[in-house]
Design a protein around this motif. Sequence first.
Motif, short mmCIF file in Angstrom:
data_model
loop_
_atom_site.label_atom_id
_atom_site.label_comp_id
_atom_site.label_asym_id
_atom_site.label_seq_id
_atom_site.Cartn_x
_atom_site.Cartn_y
_atom_site.Cartn_z
N ARG A 130 -2.39 -5.29 -9.35
CA ARG A 130 -3.37 -6.26 -9.81
C ARG A 130 -4.13 -6.90 -8.64
O ARG A 130 -5.29 -7.28 -8.77
N ASP A 131 -3.49 -7.00 -7.49
CA ASP A 131 -4.14 -7.60 -6.33
C ASP A 131 -5.38 -6.82 -5.93
O ASP A 131 -6.38 -7.39 -5.48
N ALA A 132 -5.35 -5.50 -6.09
CA ALA A 132 -6.51 -4.67 -5.77
C ALA A 132 -7.66 -4.97 -6.73
O ALA A 132 -8.83 -5.03 -6.34
N TYR A 133 -7.31 -5.17 -7.99
CA TYR A 133 -8.33 -5.48 -9.00
C TYR A 133 -8.91 -6.88 -8.76
O TYR A 133 -10.11 -7.10 -8.89
N GLU A 134 -8.03 -7.78 -8.41
CA GLU A 134 -8.46 -9.16 -8.15
C GLU A 134 -9.36 -9.21 -6.92
O GLU A 134 -10.33 -9.98 -6.88
N ALA A 135 -9.07 -8.39 -5.92
CA ALA A 135 -9.90 -8.35 -4.72
C ALA A 135 -11.28 -7.80 -5.03
O ALA A 135 -12.27 -8.13 -4.36
N THR A 136 -11.35 -6.96 -6.05
CA THR A 136 -12.62 -6.35 -6.44
C THR A 136 -13.41 -7.23 -7.40
O THR A 136 -14.63 -7.35 -7.29
N GLU A 137 -12.70 -7.85 -8.33
CA GLU A 137 -13.32 -8.71 -9.33
C GLU A 137 -12.46 -9.97 -9.49
O GLU A 137 -11.51 -9.98 -10.25
N PRO A 138 -12.77 -11.00 -8.73
CA PRO A 138 -11.97 -12.24 -8.82
C PRO A 138 -11.86 -12.73 -10.26
O PRO A 138 -12.85 -12.73 -11.00
N GLY A 139 -10.65 -13.09 -10.65
CA GLY A 139 -10.42 -13.51 -12.02
C GLY A 139 -10.29 -12.35 -12.98
O GLY A 139 -10.41 -12.54 -14.19
N PHE A 140 -10.02 -11.16 -12.47
CA PHE A 140 -9.93 -9.96 -13.30
C PHE A 140 -9.02 -10.19 -14.50
O PHE A 140 -7.89 -10.66 -14.37
N ASP A 141 -9.52 -9.84 -15.69
CA ASP A 141 -8.77 -10.09 -16.92
C ASP A 141 -8.61 -8.83 -17.77
O ASP A 141 -8.35 -8.91 -18.97
N GLY A 142 -8.75 -7.65 -17.13
CA GLY A 142 -8.67 -6.41 -17.89
C GLY A 142 -7.40 -5.63 -17.64
O GLY A 142 -6.39 -6.16 -17.18
N HIS A 143 -7.47 -4.36 -17.94
CA HIS A 143 -6.32 -3.46 -17.88
C HIS A 143 -6.11 -2.96 -16.44
O HIS A 143 -7.02 -2.45 -15.81
N VAL A 144 -4.89 -3.15 -15.94
CA VAL A 144 -4.51 -2.66 -14.61
C VAL A 144 -3.79 -1.33 -14.80
O VAL A 144 -2.70 -1.28 -15.38
N SER A 145 -4.38 -0.26 -14.35
CA SER A 145 -3.86 1.07 -14.69
C SER A 145 -3.78 1.97 -13.46
O SER A 145 -4.37 1.71 -12.42
N VAL A 146 -3.04 3.06 -13.63
CA VAL A 146 -3.06 4.16 -12.67
C VAL A 146 -3.62 5.37 -13.40
O VAL A 146 -3.40 5.52 -14.61
N PRO A 147 -4.39 6.19 -12.69
CA PRO A 147 -4.71 6.11 -11.28
C PRO A 147 -5.78 5.06 -10.99
O PRO A 147 -6.63 4.78 -11.83
N THR A 148 -5.73 4.50 -9.80
CA THR A 148 -6.75 3.59 -9.30
C THR A 148 -7.24 4.13 -7.97
O THR A 148 -6.43 4.42 -7.09
N LEU A 149 -8.54 4.26 -7.82
CA LEU A 149 -9.12 4.74 -6.57
C LEU A 149 -9.65 3.57 -5.76
O LEU A 149 -10.50 2.81 -6.22
N TRP A 150 -9.12 3.44 -4.55
CA TRP A 150 -9.50 2.35 -3.64
C TRP A 150 -10.36 2.91 -2.51
O TRP A 150 -10.07 3.97 -1.95
N ASP A 151 -11.41 2.15 -2.15
CA ASP A 151 -12.31 2.53 -1.07
C ASP A 151 -11.99 1.67 0.16
O ASP A 151 -12.19 0.45 0.14
N ARG A 152 -11.52 2.30 1.21
CA ARG A 152 -11.20 1.55 2.42
C ARG A 152 -12.44 0.92 3.06
O ARG A 152 -12.36 -0.13 3.70
N GLU A 153 -13.58 1.57 2.90
CA GLU A 153 -14.80 1.09 3.56
C GLU A 153 -15.32 -0.19 2.93
O GLU A 153 -15.66 -1.15 3.63
N THR A 154 -15.44 -0.22 1.62
CA THR A 154 -15.97 -1.40 0.95
C THR A 154 -14.88 -2.37 0.51
O THR A 154 -15.16 -3.45 0.02
N GLN A 155 -13.62 -1.96 0.67
CA GLN A 155 -12.47 -2.79 0.33
C GLN A 155 -12.49 -3.22 -1.14
O GLN A 155 -12.39 -4.40 -1.48
N ARG A 156 -12.63 -2.22 -2.01
CA ARG A 156 -12.68 -2.50 -3.43
C ARG A 156 -12.22 -1.29 -4.24
O ARG A 156 -12.17 -0.17 -3.73
#
Length: 308
Positions: A130-156
């Motif tokens: 969830r921390d990855a989702y929160e970093a991307t969308e503060p206050g994230f209130d949706g579904h936290v799922s796998v797979p999740t693709l993270w971008d090291r460059e944009t940090q989201r």
Amino acid sequence: MPAQEHAPPPEQGGQAVAQTTSASYASPTDVATYGAYTINQDPADPRPLYRFTGRLTADGSSGYRAEPGRYHVYSGWFCPWAQRVTLQIALNGLDDVISVSYVDNSRDARGWAFRETYGPDPVNGFTLLRDAYEATEPGFDGHVSVPTLWDRETQRVVSNDFATLGIDLATQFTAWSNGADLYPEQLRAEIAELDSWIGPAVNRGAHRAAHDETARAALLDAFARLDRRLADTSYLVGGQLTEADLRLWVTLARYPGRANGQEQLDHPNLWAYARRLYQLPAFRATTDVTTFADPTVPPGWDTPTATG
């Protein structure tokens, strides 16, 4: 599902997972304290369940250019949707291009977490996905799922849309792949047609079939159709391994009835096909049966079969 007692080695499918200098882990799953995980989706909310739908493109036109070392997949051994993605990585020889790590097998209301079972988050040191989702969308209130693709460059988070993510990995990283073409242009229409009935009846219907007679009838009808289709071919489409096979196999592997002798007798071509695919190194490397079934591999599951 309780956490497993074992931990796979640090290299999964050929990808050495870098460890953080100071491992941070979530506390144990505790439904009594935190409650059970639920997906809260307001019917009036127009946003998709899988909210992050960014696309990867070879030319960067989407804003996310396909590049080696830039992206990380947060996966789960237990999840068929996540395995579609890790299979694409393994089959395309992208293990050294896109890194992969795994969340723990159980969750409470906090969602998927990083625990000692499979090690810490090697990219950000998060304790909860969830921390990855929160970093991307503060206050994230949706579904936290796998797979999740993270971008090291944009940090989201770029995507948690398993369907489009798998296609992007199959088509946009050819500069670094081993040349496999699992989503050939000339077969895409046929792959989509298959998905139009395999998706509802098998991928999304297999679990419902255990307690829903309509779903079970649809599943068995689909199994019969697939058995006929596989009577004289090793693969679903075009005589070659494609995205269609990946989509079907991850559900067959997790289908409780795969150990049912009568069902294997009723659909011999289908289950011979499933066992045959399991002999391929990429399918073995991305599968941990103990995370979704009895730790004992079903009788015959590990036995090679003749082709065709």
